[in-house]
Design a protein around this motif. Structure first.
Motif, PDB file in Angstrom:
ATOM      1  N   MET A   1     -26.331   9.937  57.372  1.00 44.24           N
ATOM      2  CA  MET A   1     -26.140   8.554  56.917  1.00 44.24           C
ATOM      3  C   MET A   1     -26.029   8.542  55.391  1.00 44.24           C
ATOM      4  O   MET A   1     -26.456   9.448  54.722  1.00 44.24           O
ATOM      5  CB  MET A   1     -27.307   7.694  57.397  1.00 44.24           C
ATOM      6  CG  MET A   1     -27.026   6.238  57.394  1.00 44.24           C
ATOM      7  SD  MET A   1     -25.623   5.848  58.452  1.00 44.24           S
ATOM      8  CE  MET A   1     -25.550   4.139  58.266  1.00 44.24           C
ATOM      9  N   TYR A   2     -25.508   7.486  54.873  1.00 47.55           N
ATOM     10  CA  TYR A   2     -25.291   7.365  53.435  1.00 47.55           C
ATOM     11  C   TYR A   2     -25.868   6.054  52.937  1.00 47.55           C
ATOM     12  O   TYR A   2     -26.058   5.107  53.694  1.00 47.55           O
ATOM     13  CB  TYR A   2     -23.801   7.445  53.105  1.00 47.55           C
ATOM     14  CG  TYR A   2     -22.941   6.502  53.931  1.00 47.55           C
ATOM     15  CD1 TYR A   2     -22.866   5.144  53.628  1.00 47.55           C
ATOM     16  CD2 TYR A   2     -22.232   6.972  55.027  1.00 47.55           C
ATOM     17  CE1 TYR A   2     -22.103   4.285  54.385  1.00 47.55           C
ATOM     18  CE2 TYR A   2     -21.461   6.113  55.787  1.00 47.55           C
ATOM     19  CZ  TYR A   2     -21.396   4.770  55.462  1.00 47.55           C
ATOM     20  OH  TYR A   2     -20.637   3.917  56.214  1.00 47.55           O
ATOM     21  N   GLY A   3     -26.144   6.006  51.656  1.00 48.11           N
ATOM     22  CA  GLY A   3     -26.576   4.775  51.021  1.00 48.11           C
ATOM     23  C   GLY A   3     -25.366   3.996  50.535  1.00 48.11           C
ATOM     24  O   GLY A   3     -24.328   4.579  50.212  1.00 48.11           O
ATOM     25  N   VAL A   4     -25.494   2.689  50.501  1.00 47.59           N
ATOM     26  CA  VAL A   4     -24.404   1.821  50.037  1.00 47.59           C
ATOM     27  C   VAL A   4     -24.828   1.185  48.721  1.00 47.59           C
ATOM     28  O   VAL A   4     -25.938   0.672  48.606  1.00 47.59           O
ATOM     29  CB  VAL A   4     -24.079   0.722  51.079  1.00 47.59           C
ATOM     30  CG1 VAL A   4     -23.011  -0.225  50.546  1.00 47.59           C
ATOM     31  CG2 VAL A   4     -23.650   1.333  52.401  1.00 47.59           C
ATOM     32  N   VAL A   5     -23.934   1.264  47.739  1.00 50.65           N
ATOM     33  CA  VAL A   5     -24.170   0.598  46.461  1.00 50.65           C
ATOM     34  C   VAL A   5     -23.058  -0.419  46.233  1.00 50.65           C
ATOM     35  O   VAL A   5     -21.895  -0.160  46.544  1.00 50.65           O
ATOM     36  CB  VAL A   5     -24.241   1.590  45.278  1.00 50.65           C
ATOM     37  CG1 VAL A   5     -25.459   2.477  45.388  1.00 50.65           C
ATOM     38  CG2 VAL A   5     -22.995   2.421  45.161  1.00 50.65           C
ATOM     39  N   VAL A   6     -23.441  -1.572  45.740  1.00 51.10           N
ATOM     40  CA  VAL A   6     -22.481  -2.636  45.444  1.00 51.10           C
ATOM     41  C   VAL A   6     -22.517  -2.883  43.946  1.00 51.10           C
ATOM     42  O   VAL A   6     -23.584  -3.159  43.387  1.00 51.10           O
ATOM     43  CB  VAL A   6     -22.826  -3.943  46.201  1.00 51.10           C
ATOM     44  CG1 VAL A   6     -21.822  -5.038  45.862  1.00 51.10           C
ATOM     45  CG2 VAL A   6     -22.862  -3.706  47.708  1.00 51.10           C
ATOM     46  N   TRP A   7     -21.360  -2.753  43.314  1.00 49.95           N
ATOM     47  CA  TRP A   7     -21.259  -2.994  41.879  1.00 49.95           C
ATOM     48  C   TRP A   7     -20.361  -4.189  41.633  1.00 49.95           C
ATOM     49  O   TRP A   7     -19.258  -4.274  42.167  1.00 49.95           O
ATOM     50  CB  TRP A   7     -20.666  -1.791  41.149  1.00 49.95           C
ATOM     51  CG  TRP A   7     -21.610  -0.646  41.009  1.00 49.95           C
ATOM     52  CD1 TRP A   7     -22.881  -0.689  40.509  1.00 49.95           C
ATOM     53  CD2 TRP A   7     -21.364   0.707  41.363  1.00 49.95           C
ATOM     54  NE1 TRP A   7     -23.429   0.567  40.534  1.00 49.95           N
ATOM     55  CE2 TRP A   7     -22.525   1.440  41.049  1.00 49.95           C
ATOM     56  CE3 TRP A   7     -20.274   1.371  41.902  1.00 49.95           C
ATOM     57  CZ2 TRP A   7     -22.621   2.803  41.265  1.00 49.95           C
ATOM     58  CZ3 TRP A   7     -20.376   2.735  42.115  1.00 49.95           C
ATOM     59  CH2 TRP A   7     -21.544   3.432  41.798  1.00 49.95           C
ATOM     60  N   GLY A   8     -20.831  -5.103  40.800  1.00 52.97           N
ATOM     61  CA  GLY A   8     -20.032  -6.252  40.394  1.00 52.97           C
ATOM     62  C   GLY A   8     -19.309  -5.952  39.105  1.00 52.97           C
ATOM     63  O   GLY A   8     -19.915  -5.490  38.133  1.00 52.97           O
ATOM     64  N   VAL A   9     -18.016  -6.193  39.095  1.00 56.54           N
ATOM     65  CA  VAL A   9     -17.168  -5.929  37.928  1.00 56.54           C
ATOM     66  C   VAL A   9     -16.681  -7.254  37.363  1.00 56.54           C
ATOM     67  O   VAL A   9     -15.969  -7.992  38.040  1.00 56.54           O
ATOM     68  CB  VAL A   9     -15.946  -5.054  38.323  1.00 56.54           C
ATOM     69  CG1 VAL A   9     -15.079  -4.768  37.107  1.00 56.54           C
ATOM     70  CG2 VAL A   9     -16.387  -3.778  39.013  1.00 56.54           C
ATOM     71  N   ASP A  10     -17.071  -7.548  36.143  1.00 54.15           N
ATOM     72  CA  ASP A  10     -16.607  -8.753  35.458  1.00 54.15           C
ATOM     73  C   ASP A  10     -15.216  -8.441  34.894  1.00 54.15           C
ATOM     74  O   ASP A  10     -15.095  -7.719  33.905  1.00 54.15           O
ATOM     75  CB  ASP A  10     -17.579  -9.119  34.340  1.00 54.15           C
ATOM     76  CG  ASP A  10     -17.201 -10.394  33.606  1.00 54.15           C
ATOM     77  OD1 ASP A  10     -16.047 -10.869  33.752  1.00 54.15           O
ATOM     78  OD2 ASP A  10     -18.056 -10.909  32.874  1.00 54.15           O
ATOM     79  N   THR A  11     -14.175  -8.947  35.535  1.00 51.30           N
ATOM     80  CA  THR A  11     -12.820  -8.581  35.118  1.00 51.30           C
ATOM     81  C   THR A  11     -12.486  -9.062  33.714  1.00 51.30           C
ATOM     82  O   THR A  11     -11.605  -8.500  33.068  1.00 51.30           O
ATOM     83  CB  THR A  11     -11.752  -9.100  36.104  1.00 51.30           C
ATOM     84  OG1 THR A  11     -11.906 -10.508  36.259  1.00 51.30           O
ATOM     85  CG2 THR A  11     -11.869  -8.408  37.439  1.00 51.30           C
TER      86      THR A  11
END
Length: 168
Positions: A1-11
């Motif tokens: 299994m893998y970990g999930v990372v969510v990154w927010g990008v301010d365009t």
């Protein structure tokens, strides 16, 4: 299994002073995402509005704009940023997929389930999802346009291990 990372990008942080797109900034996000894959994580990039990029391409960086101009800028910006993400990830041998959401996608249970299944399939395949709001279906403006809000919503949908929002 893998970990999930969510990154927010301010365009908005990807717009150079003269109005061009910061290609090196996008390349940095690609490097971060691909290196996280090598470390066993599956990244999801969440981008706020493509309007800033569209306005920069139109050279119309006005402070007051009409909803129609904003939507036209979003359409122009979405194509530009999608093409850049695709080409830069391809250069690193990585696939990415654009996922456009609207408010109903995160409110209606069967739609949310479909989004969850789609994202899980993409992650399982090693494809990096790049999520943003489908602003053409978001009149009046929705809270999804906030990268913070959208990052938190996606974190809840996929049960991400970590979330980060990068501001410019």
């Amino acid at each position: 299994m893998y970990g999930v990372v969510v990154w927010g990008v301010d365009t908005r942080a990807l717009i150079l002073e003269g109005g061009g797109v910061d290609v090196d900034g996008i390349r940095s996000w690609v490097t971060l995402a691909t290196s996280s894959m090598e470390q066993g994580f599956r990244p999801i990039l969440v981008c706020d509005s493509a309007i800033a990029i569209g306005l920069a391409r139109m050279k119309t960086l006005q402070t007051v704009r009409s909803p129609v101009l904003s939507l036209a800028a979003m359409a122009l910006g979405q194509t530009a940023i999608g093409t850049l993400w695709e080409s830069m990830f391809a250069q690193s041998g990585q696939m990415c997929a654009q996922v456009l959401l609207n408010q109903d996608d995160l409110k209606i249970d069967h739609r949310k389930s479909g989004i969850r299944a789609t994202l899980q399939t993409l992650l399982d395949m090693g494809v990096i999802p790049i999520i943003s709001e489908n602003e053409l279906s978001a009149l009046p403006p929705s809270p999804l346009a906030s990268v913070d809000f959208l990052v938190q919503a996606i974190q809840q949908v996929v049960g991400a291990d970590r979330t980060t929002v990068a501001q410019g």
